[in-house]
Design a protein around this motif. Sequence first.
Motif, PDB file in Angstrom:
ATOM      1  N   ASN A  54     -11.433 -29.600   8.190  1.00 46.98           N
ATOM      2  CA  ASN A  54     -11.393 -29.984   6.781  1.00 46.98           C
ATOM      3  C   ASN A  54     -11.748 -28.770   5.924  1.00 46.98           C
ATOM      4  O   ASN A  54     -12.891 -28.337   5.896  1.00 46.98           O
ATOM      5  N   ALA A  56     -10.846 -28.894   2.663  1.00 45.70           N
ATOM      6  CA  ALA A  56     -10.840 -29.467   1.316  1.00 45.70           C
ATOM      7  C   ALA A  56     -12.291 -29.592   0.839  1.00 45.70           C
ATOM      8  O   ALA A  56     -13.226 -29.445   1.613  1.00 45.70           O
ATOM      9  N   GLY A  57     -12.464 -29.909  -0.414  1.00 44.91           N
ATOM     10  CA  GLY A  57     -13.802 -30.027  -0.976  1.00 44.91           C
ATOM     11  C   GLY A  57     -14.396 -31.414  -0.874  1.00 44.91           C
ATOM     12  O   GLY A  57     -15.486 -31.644  -1.374  1.00 44.91           O
ATOM     13  N   THR A  58     -13.706 -32.348  -0.247  1.00 43.26           N
ATOM     14  CA  THR A  58     -14.184 -33.719  -0.158  1.00 43.26           C
ATOM     15  C   THR A  58     -14.223 -34.186   1.292  1.00 43.26           C
ATOM     16  O   THR A  58     -13.545 -33.640   2.160  1.00 43.26           O
ATOM     17  N   VAL A  59     -14.993 -35.234   1.539  1.00 45.38           N
ATOM     18  CA  VAL A  59     -15.083 -35.834   2.870  1.00 45.38           C
ATOM     19  C   VAL A  59     -13.787 -36.599   3.148  1.00 45.38           C
ATOM     20  O   VAL A  59     -13.268 -37.303   2.279  1.00 45.38           O
ATOM     21  N   ARG A  60     -13.248 -36.465   4.356  1.00 43.91           N
ATOM     22  CA  ARG A  60     -12.030 -37.185   4.751  1.00 43.91           C
ATOM     23  C   ARG A  60     -12.337 -38.018   5.987  1.00 43.91           C
ATOM     24  O   ARG A  60     -12.977 -37.530   6.916  1.00 43.91           O
ATOM     25  N   ASP A  94     -15.928 -39.423   9.646  1.00 48.06           N
ATOM     26  CA  ASP A  94     -16.063 -38.800   8.321  1.00 48.06           C
ATOM     27  C   ASP A  94     -16.212 -37.300   8.506  1.00 48.06           C
ATOM     28  O   ASP A  94     -17.271 -36.817   8.936  1.00 48.06           O
ATOM     29  N   TYR A  96     -16.654 -33.796   7.076  1.00 46.29           N
ATOM     30  CA  TYR A  96     -17.148 -33.118   5.880  1.00 46.29           C
ATOM     31  C   TYR A  96     -16.461 -31.767   5.723  1.00 46.29           C
ATOM     32  O   TYR A  96     -15.919 -31.222   6.685  1.00 46.29           O
ATOM     33  N   PRO A  97     -16.473 -31.205   4.511  1.00 45.22           N
ATOM     34  CA  PRO A  97     -15.858 -29.893   4.286  1.00 45.22           C
ATOM     35  C   PRO A  97     -16.414 -28.836   5.239  1.00 45.22           C
ATOM     36  O   PRO A  97     -17.604 -28.837   5.562  1.00 45.22           O
ATOM     37  N   THR A 125      -5.615 -39.762   7.704  1.00 42.40           N
ATOM     38  CA  THR A 125      -6.913 -39.762   7.037  1.00 42.40           C
ATOM     39  C   THR A 125      -7.024 -41.050   6.247  1.00 42.40           C
ATOM     40  O   THR A 125      -6.119 -41.398   5.498  1.00 42.40           O
ATOM     41  N   ASP A 126      -8.133 -41.723   6.450  1.00 40.11           N
ATOM     42  CA  ASP A 126      -8.338 -43.037   5.861  1.00 40.11           C
ATOM     43  C   ASP A 126      -7.113 -43.891   6.178  1.00 40.11           C
ATOM     44  O   ASP A 126      -6.848 -44.150   7.328  1.00 40.11           O
TER      45      ASP A 126
END
Length: 174
Positions: A54, A56-60, A94, A96-97, A125-126
């Motif tokens: 990950n 990205a700046g958000t949790v996926r 989950d 995290y970045p 994702t999700d």
Amino acid sequence: MRVPNVIGDWQECDGAHAGLRVRVHGVERAEPPRGREEAAEGLVYFRFRVTVENRAGTVRGVHLEDGQIDVRTGGDGEGAVLDWRNSRFVEGFDLYPLRRATAVVYAAAAESSLGRLDVQVQPRTDDDWGERYLWAGAVGAAAGGPGPGGDASGERLVRQVSRYLRREAEQGPG
């Protein structure tokens, strides 16, 4: 033309999965788990890893499980026997970045078909399904020697695929 990745390469995801990277790596022969020797009789047991990172700046919420990974071997692209029971998947983790999660997949195929291996992965994702990405290589090719079916000069299938992809990229669409 969509170009396959070479086993070990990272694939940047796009669209709803922007910021994620996926790679197939660590392809090697393995011993069948206790109690599975008879099921793998006449086949060569192997394993590989699928890692999601990950960036990205958000949790996926990452999923790599049954139905998202497909393995084909040999010139005819026959499906490998996937050992779902002994594989370790990523199920709703989950992520995290700047973190990674890895699935370890066990499979078996005929010795003669291990010189060509294609692994297709469709990350989720999700509740969002990503595009399918393909990696090409061979069982044992990343270990430093020729994979099964490799030539006597020791040239690895991975190098052959890399050269082919470079030539295609230089020629451009046409």
